[in-house]
Design an enzyme around this catalytic site. Sequence first.
Site, mmCIF file in Angstrom:
data_model
loop_
_atom_site.group_PDB
_atom_site.id
_atom_site.type_symbol
_atom_site.label_atom_id
_atom_site.label_comp_id
_atom_site.label_asym_id
_atom_site.label_seq_id
_atom_site.Cartn_x
_atom_site.Cartn_y
_atom_site.Cartn_z
ATOM 1 N N THR A 103 0.776 -1.340 0.063
ATOM 2 C CA THR A 103 -0.159 -0.195 0.041
ATOM 3 C C THR A 103 0.792 1.315 0.093
ATOM 4 O O THR A 103 1.300 1.506 1.087
ATOM 5 C CB THR A 103 -0.873 0.228 1.367
ATOM 6 O OG1 THR A 103 -1.552 -1.030 1.180
ATOM 7 C CG2 THR A 103 -1.763 1.266 1.465
ATOM 8 N N LYS A 179 -7.259 1.312 -3.493
ATOM 9 C CA LYS A 179 -6.707 0.929 -2.083
ATOM 10 C C LYS A 179 -6.845 1.746 -1.167
ATOM 11 O O LYS A 179 -7.419 1.691 -0.086
ATOM 12 C CB LYS A 179 -5.352 0.156 -2.133
ATOM 13 C CG LYS A 179 -4.878 -0.196 -0.777
ATOM 14 C CD LYS A 179 -5.531 -1.438 -0.264
ATOM 15 C CE LYS A 179 -5.541 -1.697 1.276
ATOM 16 N NZ LYS A 179 -4.307 -2.205 1.756
ATOM 17 N N LYS A 248 -0.507 5.936 8.843
ATOM 18 C CA LYS A 248 0.015 6.065 7.514
ATOM 19 C C LYS A 248 -0.574 5.962 6.316
ATOM 20 O O LYS A 248 -0.468 6.962 5.372
ATOM 21 C CB LYS A 248 1.196 5.040 7.348
ATOM 22 C CG LYS A 248 2.064 4.993 6.212
ATOM 23 C CD LYS A 248 2.783 3.811 5.689
ATOM 24 C CE LYS A 248 1.459 2.967 5.138
ATOM 25 N NZ LYS A 248 1.836 1.591 4.297
#
Lengths: 308, 308, 308, 308
Positions: A103, A179, A248
Amino acid sequence: MATAFEPPAVVGFIGLGNMGLPMAANLLMVGYTVRAWNRTAARGEPLARQGATLVSRPGDVAEPGGLVLSSLADDAALEEVFGKTEELLRRLGPGGIHLSLSTVSPATSRRLAEQHARYGVTYLAAPVVGRPDAAAAGKLWIFVSGPAAAYERVRPVLRVLRQGDFHLGEDPGAANVAKLGCNFLIASAMEALAEAFTMAEKNGLPRATMAEVVTGTIFDCPAYRNYGKLIAEERYQPALFKLSLGLKDIRLTLQTAESSRTPMPFASLVHDHFLAALAKGRGDWDWTALAAEVSEDAGLPAPRDQAS
Amino acid sequence: MATAFEPPAVVGFIGLGNMGLPMAANLLMVGYTVRAWNRTAARGEPLARQGATLVSRPGDVAEPGGLVLSSLADDAALEEVFGKTEELLRRLGPGGIHLSLSTVSPATSRRLAEQHARYGVTYLAAPVVGRPDAAAAGKLWIFVSGPAAAYERVRPVLRVLRQGDFHLGEDPGAANVAKLGCNFLIASAMEALAEAFTMAEKNGLPRATMAEVVTGTIFDCPAYRNYGKLIAEERYQPALFKLSLGLKDIRLTLQTAESSRTPMPFASLVHDHFLAALAKGRGDWDWTALAAEVSEDAGLPAPRDQAS
Amino acid sequence: MATAFEPPAVVGFIGLGNMGLPMAANLLMVGYTVRAWNRTAARGEPLARQGATLVSRPGDVAEPGGLVLSSLADDAALEEVFGKTEELLRRLGPGGIHLSLSTVSPATSRRLAEQHARYGVTYLAAPVVGRPDAAAAGKLWIFVSGPAAAYERVRPVLRVLRQGDFHLGEDPGAANVAKLGCNFLIASAMEALAEAFTMAEKNGLPRATMAEVVTGTIFDCPAYRNYGKLIAEERYQPALFKLSLGLKDIRLTLQTAESSRTPMPFASLVHDHFLAALAKGRGDWDWTALAAEVSEDAGLPAPRDQAS
Amino acid sequence: MATAFEPPAVVGFIGLGNMGLPMAANLLMVGYTVRAWNRTAARGEPLARQGATLVSRPGDVAEPGGLVLSSLADDAALEEVFGKTEELLRRLGPGGIHLSLSTVSPATSRRLAEQHARYGVTYLAAPVVGRPDAAAAGKLWIFVSGPAAAYERVRPVLRVLRQGDFHLGEDPGAANVAKLGCNFLIASAMEALAEAFTMAEKNGLPRATMAEVVTGTIFDCPAYRNYGKLIAEERYQPALFKLSLGLKDIRLTLQTAESSRTPMPFASLVHDHFLAALAKGRGDWDWTALAAEVSEDAGLPAPRDQAS
């Protein structure tokens, strides 16, 4: 024309963390020859016992014109392995494909795609949705973006890893956008559940009852069932997905939103709740611990640290 | 012991709006004798043709010790019919039950329950989840709170109206808390989808594709499928549920939260977006038009008014 | 033509709280004849010793065609005294003026103005800016709205109470709008200072230093100096203005904003922080304790309760 | 011991933008010898006519052991001039001082201070508060951080530029923290004023009247007077400080807050409003145009583009 990567083809695997390890193991199991590298070599030992070859430098996983998968923690880790020496790309070379499962931001994917192209390597962004248990069961969802021909070639590999995949077009960043959007939607659902459960609790309706009516009616889907249960029970440890990683991902979402001039007020708010949790020392808790911020702001007791 | 309300029992029905009308029709259909009242009498004519008796004063729907259902627009309408003259409660009297299907605040339900008790009438809060098509199909979800004995007596009636129900305990406000929580969760899901789709669109990924990957993976449930489709297509008219009513529900949620000292930042934010939409003259659009606020803040064109 | 209210005119005074008491005392001091009423009669004794007449019913403060001032806690208290029996208005009658000093909603002022008019009484909204020490010093700011002729008549009285006043036009709600706007601006300044000081503290710059550079440069005004000092020192008790009253004012602001379809996201956020503080039992602390929410969300220790 | 930099000392000046140009001119005027560099050399011509020497490479402004001031647009520009070749630092060398006037992040200042130290050069962060007119009048506020001895040496230079300065300690990042805090406070004040004025306007009270009562009472300070006037008049062009630069400063604030784990919800909200304005093409308007977001969300007309 290039042929599909089918067993017993050699595949390189970079990154043997919670997600990478079970994925690589599944590839081994169906007959692929796996050459793997991990920063901390010891983590690869179980895989070696299953037949993988562990190498000591990232570049050594690559077969000319072959396939390399990577599963790394963040943009910096990915850029370091592929960006620094470029040894891996040199070895992979023309016809090679890099299936990038991490990711990361769409900007990183776009930058890497250009860099890879200089070596004749195709970069496919392929972030996955699912936790380690889904990885182990070969039940991930995979979003892929990049050249269609490369996507066709890696489909046999994808089939080992996933319950379904989506090819989202040629822009290498597209899969990362999808995503990040999914993780943002999960975080928003968690915050919304936390607020609804807390309001219920403070009005005399048990959190578990609220969870039951929500997931028993219009929100009968995995995200609400799984996260709803954890948030209703205020069970935030051990982490299935660390809160610091959740922060994050929301940071990447906000950066992507900012660079495309898209205000996302829910994302800003969720970001601030994750940040508060981190400030309170809960970075290693599950990201559902976001919900504790809502409870505490309503004057309810802080959750106990259950780690020890 | 009191017996269940089964056909051909007489039931009174107050409020023949988009939701009340199909519910009353379903009761008629399975054999109940229905006496109905609506502020605008003409709205009841289709029901009269199906065999209902239309009465000109709310009190006339009541049978001593019987059952009255109500489906009204808001707290004020409910308080006016039951609070003002109290004629209806006087007629309903000891053993009577009022099944209150409207979305109102828990505080209103608690106040009405006390008032009803002075006439020997049991108040059951019974807000429903579902739109007019679900009401017509007898596929509503119903949250009930109030005395268990009364709940048991009305179950035959509930079975005509719903695909499932939940008895949430004795506190008459509990079902309203649950209902407000659900509507808040829907509104939050709509806002989150709007932000995710807008970020996708501004990064080159079509809204429809983002909707597909979201609802095809972890958010495979009615709320995300239905609202996701409308928000992806930016189709905000005609209204299935008016934005002005959505704002009302969020206002009730925030009032309930405030009186129980529960900050709900997502609810505050959704409230502000609904309010902005109302300020722009979109109160009669579908409440999914909340999503247009997100698009416009990202510099995308305002949706066209498709009403005319 | 009606003449100005100048000493030794009789003035009625309703409400002898922290603000009302010093204001009434100042009127006495300059020679007015004061007839006063307070719900808790004992609170008026110091005033009686200074020469005021204490009466046992609100209506008894009124002189036909005279002037009544009121200083009450909230809309409900004001509506009860003036709305319930209307005895006070009946006695005050044609030519009478009610100078309403409380912080209430513009809607309440407009409703009362209409009601007063039915008795020939003029309602002047006249909310004040300043704390009890400013009231004692006759240094309040007063915003007045309502008929200009009435404003002219009460100016001699205003001059006793204030350092300055503003006549904001005929709409009786206008002064309340201005007052709510000011309190909202103060609350927003407090939140902003709290965030700036907390960021400074967590980056090694002392809160007091940050306060000094802020108020020593571009924010050299009373609001920033006074609130900045309290927030830098995290001194939230005893209350100069209770947090629960601050929450009430922001609630009135949000209601006024909602009824005029004005999203106010800062007001929503400040509201949620006040609510969190109330949930933690800080309703009786000073409203600057809003700042503790910011510190705690940054993982800093909660302020000690210094009340005992 | 090192002596103070007093005229006719040579000073280097990097960056002749809206702020740098008038500052350098003031130094010339009081007798300093100025060697200046600007990326676009033509911008320096007026300064050359006043007696400055224009050089073609940044390094050429430096005198061994001397003083260099820099006034650049952002972190990237500063890092490029000082970071890339390091020629400037090599020439400046032991005993040299770099007075860095730009608004950059504390992290950048700390990094540069370490790098400078390797050449024996002292880095002083010295961001300024004030617009170009204040720079021209020598009426800036200057926040300084870094070694006290260096601060003492540059005071004669500071006195030419400012109406006041503050030495905030040895941490080179401290002054940047203070500066970011001030800009955040201004942006928050602008948002708050915009909300208060919009609520007033929608309740029939003119924006200008609201501005008058606010700045005539408790907010009688430059920030509220200046920004209040622009926001009341909705005069957002020409830009005194570009909105895109305001967004940059709030982004630095949020990054500094995030790295120190400090949620700043007002900053997040202001950031989202700046971002929306940028998305609508208002990046070159004055940063007060943030207020237009509030008006538009309340259904009021968008401001006209007055640039052409």
